[in-house]
Design a protein around this motif. Structure first.
Motif, PDB file in Angstrom:
ATOM      1  N   PRO A  95       0.816  -1.221   0.000  1.00  0.00           N
ATOM      2  CA  PRO A  95       0.000   0.000   0.000  1.00  0.00           C
ATOM      3  C   PRO A  95       0.849   1.270   0.000  1.00  0.00           C
ATOM      4  O   PRO A  95       1.995   1.287   0.455  1.00  0.00           O
ATOM      5  N   ILE A  96       0.245   2.345  -0.491  1.00  0.00           N
ATOM      6  CA  ILE A  96       0.873   3.659  -0.464  1.00  0.00           C
ATOM      7  C   ILE A  96       0.843   4.183   0.981  1.00  0.00           C
ATOM      8  O   ILE A  96      -0.212   4.227   1.606  1.00  0.00           O
ATOM      9  N   ARG A  97       1.986   4.606   1.483  1.00  0.00           N
ATOM     10  CA  ARG A  97       2.092   5.113   2.854  1.00  0.00           C
ATOM     11  C   ARG A  97       2.197   6.632   2.915  1.00  0.00           C
ATOM     12  O   ARG A  97       1.929   7.235   3.962  1.00  0.00           O
ATOM     13  N   GLY A  98       2.614   7.267   1.831  1.00  0.00           N
ATOM     14  CA  GLY A  98       2.755   8.717   1.824  1.00  0.00           C
ATOM     15  C   GLY A  98       3.112   9.208   0.437  1.00  0.00           C
ATOM     16  O   GLY A  98       3.680   8.471  -0.377  1.00  0.00           O
ATOM     17  N   MET A  99       2.774  10.488   0.158  1.00  0.00           N
ATOM     18  CA  MET A  99       3.077  11.110  -1.125  1.00  0.00           C
ATOM     19  C   MET A  99       3.426  12.572  -0.889  1.00  0.00           C
ATOM     20  O   MET A  99       2.886  13.221  -0.005  1.00  0.00           O
ATOM     21  N   ARG A 100       4.325  13.106  -1.749  1.00  0.00           N
ATOM     22  CA  ARG A 100       4.710  14.513  -1.635  1.00  0.00           C
ATOM     23  C   ARG A 100       5.171  15.037  -2.990  1.00  0.00           C
ATOM     24  O   ARG A 100       5.983  14.412  -3.675  1.00  0.00           O
ATOM     25  N   ASN A 101       4.637  16.190  -3.373  1.00  0.00           N
ATOM     26  CA  ASN A 101       5.098  16.915  -4.549  1.00  0.00           C
ATOM     27  C   ASN A 101       6.199  17.870  -4.092  1.00  0.00           C
ATOM     28  O   ASN A 101       5.931  18.856  -3.413  1.00  0.00           O
ATOM     29  N   VAL A 102       7.433  17.570  -4.445  1.00  0.00           N
ATOM     30  CA  VAL A 102       8.563  18.400  -4.053  1.00  0.00           C
ATOM     31  C   VAL A 102       8.911  19.320  -5.223  1.00  0.00           C
ATOM     32  O   VAL A 102       9.747  18.996  -6.069  1.00  0.00           O
ATOM     33  N   GLU A 103       8.206  20.419  -5.294  1.00  0.00           N
ATOM     34  CA  GLU A 103       8.446  21.445  -6.315  1.00  0.00           C
ATOM     35  C   GLU A 103       8.510  20.858  -7.723  1.00  0.00           C
ATOM     36  O   GLU A 103       9.423  21.150  -8.498  1.00  0.00           O
ATOM     37  N   GLY A 104       7.536  20.002  -8.036  1.00  0.00           N
ATOM     38  CA  GLY A 104       7.429  19.452  -9.380  1.00  0.00           C
ATOM     39  C   GLY A 104       7.876  18.017  -9.529  1.00  0.00           C
ATOM     40  O   GLY A 104       7.680  17.421 -10.593  1.00  0.00           O
ATOM     41  N   THR A 105       8.459  17.439  -8.480  1.00  0.00           N
ATOM     42  CA  THR A 105       8.873  16.034  -8.517  1.00  0.00           C
ATOM     43  C   THR A 105       8.038  15.258  -7.507  1.00  0.00           C
ATOM     44  O   THR A 105       7.944  15.652  -6.344  1.00  0.00           O
ATOM     45  N   LEU A 106       7.441  14.171  -7.962  1.00  0.00           N
ATOM     46  CA  LEU A 106       6.566  13.381  -7.102  1.00  0.00           C
ATOM     47  C   LEU A 106       7.354  12.263  -6.427  1.00  0.00           C
ATOM     48  O   LEU A 106       8.032  11.474  -7.090  1.00  0.00           O
ATOM     49  N   PHE A 107       7.249  12.214  -5.100  1.00  0.00           N
ATOM     50  CA  PHE A 107       7.846  11.136  -4.314  1.00  0.00           C
ATOM     51  C   PHE A 107       6.743  10.375  -3.599  1.00  0.00           C
ATOM     52  O   PHE A 107       5.779  10.966  -3.101  1.00  0.00           O
ATOM     53  N   VAL A 108       6.921   9.062  -3.527  1.00  0.00           N
ATOM     54  CA  VAL A 108       5.917   8.176  -2.937  1.00  0.00           C
ATOM     55  C   VAL A 108       6.616   7.161  -2.051  1.00  0.00           C
ATOM     56  O   VAL A 108       7.646   6.593  -2.441  1.00  0.00           O
ATOM     57  N   GLY A 113       9.221   0.615   8.635  1.00  0.00           N
ATOM     58  CA  GLY A 113       7.857   0.691   9.135  1.00  0.00           C
ATOM     59  C   GLY A 113       6.833   0.239   8.113  1.00  0.00           C
ATOM     60  O   GLY A 113       7.162  -0.087   6.966  1.00  0.00           O
ATOM     61  N   THR A 114       5.577   0.239   8.550  1.00  0.00           N
ATOM     62  CA  THR A 114       4.485  -0.188   7.676  1.00  0.00           C
ATOM     63  C   THR A 114       3.321   0.794   7.642  1.00  0.00           C
ATOM     64  O   THR A 114       2.482   0.723   6.764  1.00  0.00           O
ATOM     65  N   GLY A 115       3.225   1.677   8.621  1.00  0.00           N
ATOM     66  CA  GLY A 115       2.084   2.577   8.711  1.00  0.00           C
ATOM     67  C   GLY A 115       2.243   3.830   7.878  1.00  0.00           C
ATOM     68  O   GLY A 115       3.252   4.044   7.195  1.00  0.00           O
ATOM     69  N   ARG A 116       1.231   4.683   7.964  1.00  0.00           N
ATOM     70  CA  ARG A 116       1.214   5.956   7.259  1.00  0.00           C
ATOM     71  C   ARG A 116       2.391   6.816   7.724  1.00  0.00           C
ATOM     72  O   ARG A 116       2.694   6.885   8.914  1.00  0.00           O
ATOM     73  N   VAL A 117       3.055   7.481   6.770  1.00  0.00           N
ATOM     74  CA  VAL A 117       4.167   8.369   7.108  1.00  0.00           C
ATOM     75  C   VAL A 117       3.735   9.811   6.903  1.00  0.00           C
ATOM     76  O   VAL A 117       2.747  10.108   6.233  1.00  0.00           O
ATOM     77  N   SER A 118       4.514  10.731   7.506  1.00  0.00           N
ATOM     78  CA  SER A 118       4.313  12.163   7.310  1.00  0.00           C
ATOM     79  C   SER A 118       5.500  12.695   6.520  1.00  0.00           C
ATOM     80  O   SER A 118       6.649  12.322   6.784  1.00  0.00           O
ATOM     81  N   MET A 119       5.229  13.592   5.544  1.00  0.00           N
ATOM     82  CA  MET A 119       6.270  14.081   4.652  1.00  0.00           C
ATOM     83  C   MET A 119       6.180  15.597   4.501  1.00  0.00           C
ATOM     84  O   MET A 119       5.080  16.159   4.467  1.00  0.00           O
ATOM     85  N   THR A 120       7.329  16.238   4.404  1.00  0.00           N
ATOM     86  CA  THR A 120       7.398  17.669   4.101  1.00  0.00           C
ATOM     87  C   THR A 120       8.731  17.916   3.409  1.00  0.00           C
ATOM     88  O   THR A 120       9.518  16.991   3.203  1.00  0.00           O
TER      89      THR A 120
END
Length: 471
Positions: free
Chosen positions: A61-74, A97-104
Motif C-alpha cells: 500500500p501507499i504510505r505517503g506522497m509529496r510533490n517536491v516542487e514538481g517532482t513526485l515522491f511516494v 515501518g508499515t504505517g502511514r508516514v508524514s512528509m514535508t
C-alpha cells in the motif's frame, strides 16, 4: 396522462440512525447549486471523477506522497520512489515501518530536502545528491508528524510531550533548546498544521498556536518560536492525520467526534448529527484526511477505516460520501496535486491514479453513484404516483447496451426495498432521452434510490413526478 411537476433531487448525505426520520444518501456524487437563476434546475448532482491508472509501485500500500516542487515522491511498503511523468518509478532508498508516514520538504543549496518520518525514525532525501540519509542527530527524538515553516522543519516527538524544530535550512541538524511544550493545558500533543505562517499544535483537549518571533530571553538565548498570546483554542483533536489546511482555514476531527472548521481562532462545527452518529461507532484515532480542489469544489475527505469516507465541500457546505466497489471507504488514501493533475494513492496496493473526469470507472472497477432522496409524503395522507421522470445528460457513450440507470424504493422507512427497475440512458447521440418509470403505486412515505454503475456519464439534473392524493 397527468401533469409532471418538479421535486427536489439535489442534496447531500444525511442518513440518521432513525431511518423513518431521514435517510438521504449522496454516494459518489458532488452536489452543486445553480449560480444562474435561469438554469434548468436549482442544482445538479455531478458524477465524481474516476481513477485512471498512472503507474504502480507494486503490491504494498501507499504510505505517503509529496510533490517536491514538481517532482513526485511516494513511499510504498518500505521503499521511497521517485515517480516520472509516465508513471514509471525509481527506487530512492528504504523507509522502515508499515504505517502511514508524514512528509514535508525545504530548500537547501541547489536542491531540496524531503523529510519523511514514521514515528521513531526520520529520513531526509536530498534531491541534489540523490541520497537518502537517516536523521541521527542525538537531539532528534523521533517524530510522529512533520511540517515546514520559514526554513525550519517542525516535529512532534513520539511521546507527544513537546514539539521541536530543526536548525535553519537543515533537516538533519537539531538542538535540544529548540523544544516547546504546551503551556495552557497539560494534554498530550496529537498533530500539527502550518497555516498562514502559524504553527497550530493540536492537543488532546486544546490547540495552541505558535509564531516565529526569533526573540532572545534575558540570558541571551534565542527563542525561535513563541505561543501566540490569547489564542488557546479549547477544542482538542482525535486523530493525528485528520487536520488539514483548506480554503484559507483548517479542518480536523475533534476529540468529541465532531468535525470542525476554524473561523479565525474559533472552532465551528461543520459535521451533521448524521455524520457524527456514523463517526461515533468507529476508531477515531485511525482516521485520516485529505483535501481536493477542482472545478470550484474544495473538499475535505475524512476516512474512518472502520467506517466510511465522508467528504465536506466548503463551497456548498454539504456532505457526500466516497466509496469504492465492494468497500465502504474510498480506496484512495493520499491525494497530491502534481504535473497539473490530482494524483491518488491506493490504500490496498501500490497503484497511483489520475483523478479523471472522463473516466466513469475506478481503474476498470465499477464506480457506483447513488442518490437516496428525501421522503416523499403528504402528512401521512395516501399518495398515488403514476410516473417518475429523471433528467440526465445522455447520449455520449456507445457501450453495447451497458448504460443503465436503476431505481428502487422503500415505503417502510428503509426496512425493505423493492427490486431495482432498469431504464436505458440511451446510446450515442440519443441526447435528451426521457428516462421514465411508470406505475409506481400508492404510499404514505417513500424514499427512492437512483443508482448508476455502468461506465457512463451520470450527472443527475432534475426529477419530476406525476402523483396525486388517493382515497
Amino acid at each position: 396522462m397527468g401533469k409532471l411537476r418538479s421535486v427536489p433531487i439535489v442534496g447531500g448525505a444525511y442518513t440518521d440512525e432513525t431511518r423513518p426520520y431521514d435517510q438521504q444518501e449522496c454516494l459518489n456524487y458532488l452536489p452543486e447549486f445553480a449560480e444562474n437563476q435561469q438554469s434548468r434546475s436549482p442544482g445538479i448532482l455531478r458524477g465524481v471523477p474516476g481513477l485512471t491508472l498512472l503507474g504502480t509501485t507494486g503490491t504494498d500500500p501507499i504510505r505517503g506522497m509529496r510533490n517536491v516542487e514538481g517532482t513526485l515522491f511516494v513511499v510504498a511498503g518500505a521503499t521511497l520512489y521517485e515517480i516520472a511523468s509516465d508513471g514509471s518509478k525509481t527506487s530512492r532508498g528504504t523507509i522502515t515501518g508499515t504505517g502511514r508516514v508524514s512528509m514535508t520538504h525545504n530548500q537547501q543549496a541547489t536542491g531540496y530536502q524531503l523529510v519523511i518520518v514514521n514515528g521513531p525514525e526520520g529520513f531526509v532525501y536530498n534531491t541534489a545528491s540523490h541520497t537518502l540519509t537517516q536523521i541521527t542527530d542525538p537531539d532528534f527524538k523521533g517524530s510522529i508528524i512533520t511540517d515546514f515553516i520559514n526554513s525550519y522543519i517542525t516535529h512532534i516527538e513520539p511521546l507527544r510531550r513537546f514539539w521541536f524544530h530543526s536548525d535553519l535550512g537543515n533537516a538533519l541538524s537539531y538542538l535540544s533548546t529548540d523544544e516547546y511544550e504546551a503551556e495552557s493545558a497539560p494534554d498530550r500533543l496529537v498533530s500539527q498544521v502550518v497555516n498562514h505562517s502559524e504553527v497550530w499544535m493540536f492537543g488532546e483537549r486544546t490547540i495552541e498556536i505558535f509564531v516565529n518571533t526569533a526573540q532572545t530571553d534575558a540570558q541571551g538565548v534565542l527563542i525561535t518560536f513563541e505561543r501566540q498570546s490569547g489564542t488557546v483554542i479549547e477544542q482538542g483533536c482525535a486523530a493525528r492525520f485528520s487536520p488539514q489546511a483548506i480554503d484559507n482555514s483548517i479542518m480536523w476531527l475533534g476529540n468529541d467526534g465532531i468535525v470542525y472548521r476554524a473561523d479565525g481562532y474559533t472552532p465551528v462545527r461543520v459535521s451533521t448529527y448524521a455524520v457524527e452518529q456514523d463517526i461515533a461507532g468507529t476508531d477515531w484515532a485511525e482516521a485520516y484526511a485529505m483535501v481536493w480542489s477542482d472545478r470550484g469544489h474544495k473538499v475535505y475527505y475524512l476516512t474512518l477505516p472502520s467506517g466510511k469516507t465522508w467528504g465536506y465541500d466548503v463551497a456548498t457546505r454539504l456532505w457526500h460520501r466516497r466509496a469504492s466497489y465492494e468497500l465502504d471507504i474510498w480506496r484512495v488514501n493520499h491525494l497530491v496535486f502534481w504535473n497539473g493533475k490530482w494524483i491518488g494513492g491506493d490504500a490496498f496496493n501500490g497503484n497511483l491514479y489520475t483523478l479523471d473526469w472522463a473516466n466513469y470507472t475506478e481503474n476498470g472497477q465499477p464506480l457506483v453513484s447513488m442518490r437516496r432522496t428525501p421522503y416523499a409524503h403528504d402528512s401521512q395522507n395516501r399518495i398515488f404516483m403514476a410516473a417518475l421522470e429523471l433528467l440526465m445528460d445522455t447520449g455520449f457513450e456507445t457501450l453495447n447496451g451497458d448504460e443503465s440507470v436503476w431505481l428502487r424504493y422503500s415505503d417502510d422507512g428503509g426496512k425493505t426495498y423493492t427490486n431495482y427497475r432498469k431504464r436505458m440512458l440511451g446510446d450515442v447521440h440519443q441526447y435528451g432521452k426521457r428516462i421514465r418509470f411508470l406505475r409506481l403505486g400508492t404510499f404514505r412515505n417513500r424514499v427512492f434510490e437512483i443508482m448508476v454503475s455502468s461506465p457512463v456519464k451520470r450527472d443527475l439534473i432534475a426529477c419530476s413526478v406525476e402523483m396525486e392524493g388517493a382515497a
